[in-house]
Design a protein around this motif. Structure first.
Motif, mmCIF file in Angstrom:
data_model
loop_
_atom_site.group_PDB
_atom_site.id
_atom_site.type_symbol
_atom_site.label_atom_id
_atom_site.label_comp_id
_atom_site.label_asym_id
_atom_site.label_seq_id
_atom_site.Cartn_x
_atom_site.Cartn_y
_atom_site.Cartn_z
ATOM 1 N N ALA A 166 40.588 12.712 -11.158
ATOM 2 C CA ALA A 166 40.304 13.212 -9.813
ATOM 3 C C ALA A 166 39.063 14.100 -9.787
ATOM 4 O O ALA A 166 38.330 14.115 -8.793
ATOM 5 C CB ALA A 166 41.508 13.979 -9.278
ATOM 6 N N SER A 167 38.812 14.819 -10.859
ATOM 7 C CA SER A 167 37.675 15.740 -10.870
ATOM 8 C C SER A 167 36.578 15.356 -11.869
ATOM 9 O O SER A 167 35.524 15.982 -11.901
ATOM 10 C CB SER A 167 38.164 17.158 -11.193
ATOM 11 N N ASP A 168 36.827 14.336 -12.670
ATOM 12 C CA ASP A 168 35.871 13.950 -13.705
ATOM 13 C C ASP A 168 35.613 12.450 -13.620
ATOM 14 O O ASP A 168 36.441 11.641 -14.035
ATOM 15 C CB ASP A 168 36.431 14.309 -15.084
ATOM 16 N N PRO A 169 34.457 12.047 -13.080
ATOM 17 C CA PRO A 169 34.167 10.616 -12.931
ATOM 18 C C PRO A 169 34.141 9.855 -14.262
ATOM 19 O O PRO A 169 34.415 8.665 -14.303
ATOM 20 C CB PRO A 169 32.791 10.581 -12.270
ATOM 21 N N ALA A 219 36.180 10.230 -16.664
ATOM 22 C CA ALA A 219 37.539 10.104 -17.203
ATOM 23 C C ALA A 219 38.037 8.660 -17.159
ATOM 24 O O ALA A 219 38.718 8.211 -18.084
ATOM 25 C CB ALA A 219 38.497 11.023 -16.456
ATOM 26 N N LEU A 220 37.720 7.940 -16.107
ATOM 27 C CA LEU A 220 38.165 6.540 -16.030
ATOM 28 C C LEU A 220 37.479 5.685 -17.089
ATOM 29 O O LEU A 220 38.095 4.772 -17.654
ATOM 30 C CB LEU A 220 37.930 5.966 -14.633
ATOM 31 N N GLN A 221 36.240 5.993 -17.385
ATOM 32 C CA GLN A 221 35.538 5.277 -18.456
ATOM 33 C C GLN A 221 36.199 5.562 -19.801
ATOM 34 O O GLN A 221 36.362 4.659 -20.617
ATOM 35 C CB GLN A 221 34.055 5.684 -18.471
ATOM 36 N N ARG A 222 36.577 6.831 -20.045
ATOM 37 C CA ARG A 222 37.289 7.179 -21.276
ATOM 38 C C ARG A 222 38.614 6.417 -21.340
ATOM 39 O O ARG A 222 38.989 5.907 -22.387
ATOM 40 C CB ARG A 222 37.558 8.694 -21.346
ATOM 41 N N TRP A 223 39.317 6.357 -20.205
ATOM 42 C CA TRP A 223 40.597 5.648 -20.172
ATOM 43 C C TRP A 223 40.389 4.179 -20.551
ATOM 44 O O TRP A 223 41.159 3.623 -21.342
ATOM 45 C CB TRP A 223 41.255 5.753 -18.789
ATOM 46 N N ARG A 224 39.348 3.545 -20.005
ATOM 47 C CA ARG A 224 39.079 2.129 -20.312
ATOM 48 C C ARG A 224 38.796 1.932 -21.800
ATOM 49 O O ARG A 224 39.279 0.979 -22.416
ATOM 50 C CB ARG A 224 37.911 1.620 -19.478
#
Length: 148
Positions: A119-122, A124-129
Motif C-alpha cells: 500500500a505504501s511501497d510501489p 513491494a509488489l515487484q519483490r513479491w513477484r
C-alpha cells in the motif's frame, strides 16, 4: 526437534557440509533467533578458520559460547548417534531437503511482508513477484526430490 535444530545437528556432526550451502542458506541460518543463529555463524567462522572438525573439537571450541548449551542439547538428543553414522551423500540430501523447506517458509514470510508493504511501497509488489518465482522454483525442486 524442529528443522533448524535438525540442521544444526547435521552440520555439527558433518561440518564440511557447510561448504555445500548457498548464500541464501547461510543468510537464513545466521538470521535465526538465538541460540541457533549465533551457533550457525560461529560454526561457519570455525570452518573458515580451522576447516572441517569433528563434534568433539567443536564441543571444546563452544565452551563459554552463548550457544554451547543448545549445541549440547541438540547433540545429545535421541537421533544424535544416527547422524554420526550417516552416509555423507545421504546427509547432504537430508540437509538440502531441510534447508529447502526452511527457505520456503522464509520466502512465505517475506511475501506476506511485501503484501503488507504494498500500500505504501510501489516496489513491494515487484519483490513479491520475485519471491513468488523463487518459491515456485523451490517447490519444483522439493517435488522432484520427493519423487526420487
Amino acid at each position: 526437534m524442529g528443522r533448524p535444530e535438525h540442521a544444526a545437528r547435521l552440520l555439527l556432526t558433518h561440518m564440511g557440509a557447510l561448504e555445500t550451502l548457498t548464500h541464501d542458506d547461510h543468510v537464513m541460518l545466521g538470521e535465526l533467533p538465538a541460540p541457533l543463529g549465533p551457533l550457525f555463524v560461529w560454526l561457519e567462522r570455525e570452518l573458515h578458520e580451522h576447516g572441517p572438525r569433528p563434534w568433539a573439537a567443536l564441543r571444546e571450541g563452544l565452551r563459554g559460547h552463548e550457544s554451547e548449551e543448545a549445541a549440547h542439547r541438540i547433540m545429545t538428543g535421541d537421533h544424535a548417534e544416527t547422524a554420526t553414522e550417516a552416509d555423507p551423500r545421504e546427509l547432504r540430501a537430508e540437509l538440502r531437503g531441510l534447508l529447502d523447506l526452511m527457505l520456503r517458509e522464509r520466502i512465505q514470510v517475506l511475501q506476506r511482508e511485501a503484501i503488507a508493504a504494498a500500500a505504501s511501497d510501489p516496489a513491494a509488489l515487484q519483490r513479491w513477484r520475485a519471491l513468488e518465482e523463487r518459491r515456485r522454483d523451490l517447490d519444483s525442486r522439493l517435488k522432484s526430490n520427493r519423487a526420487l
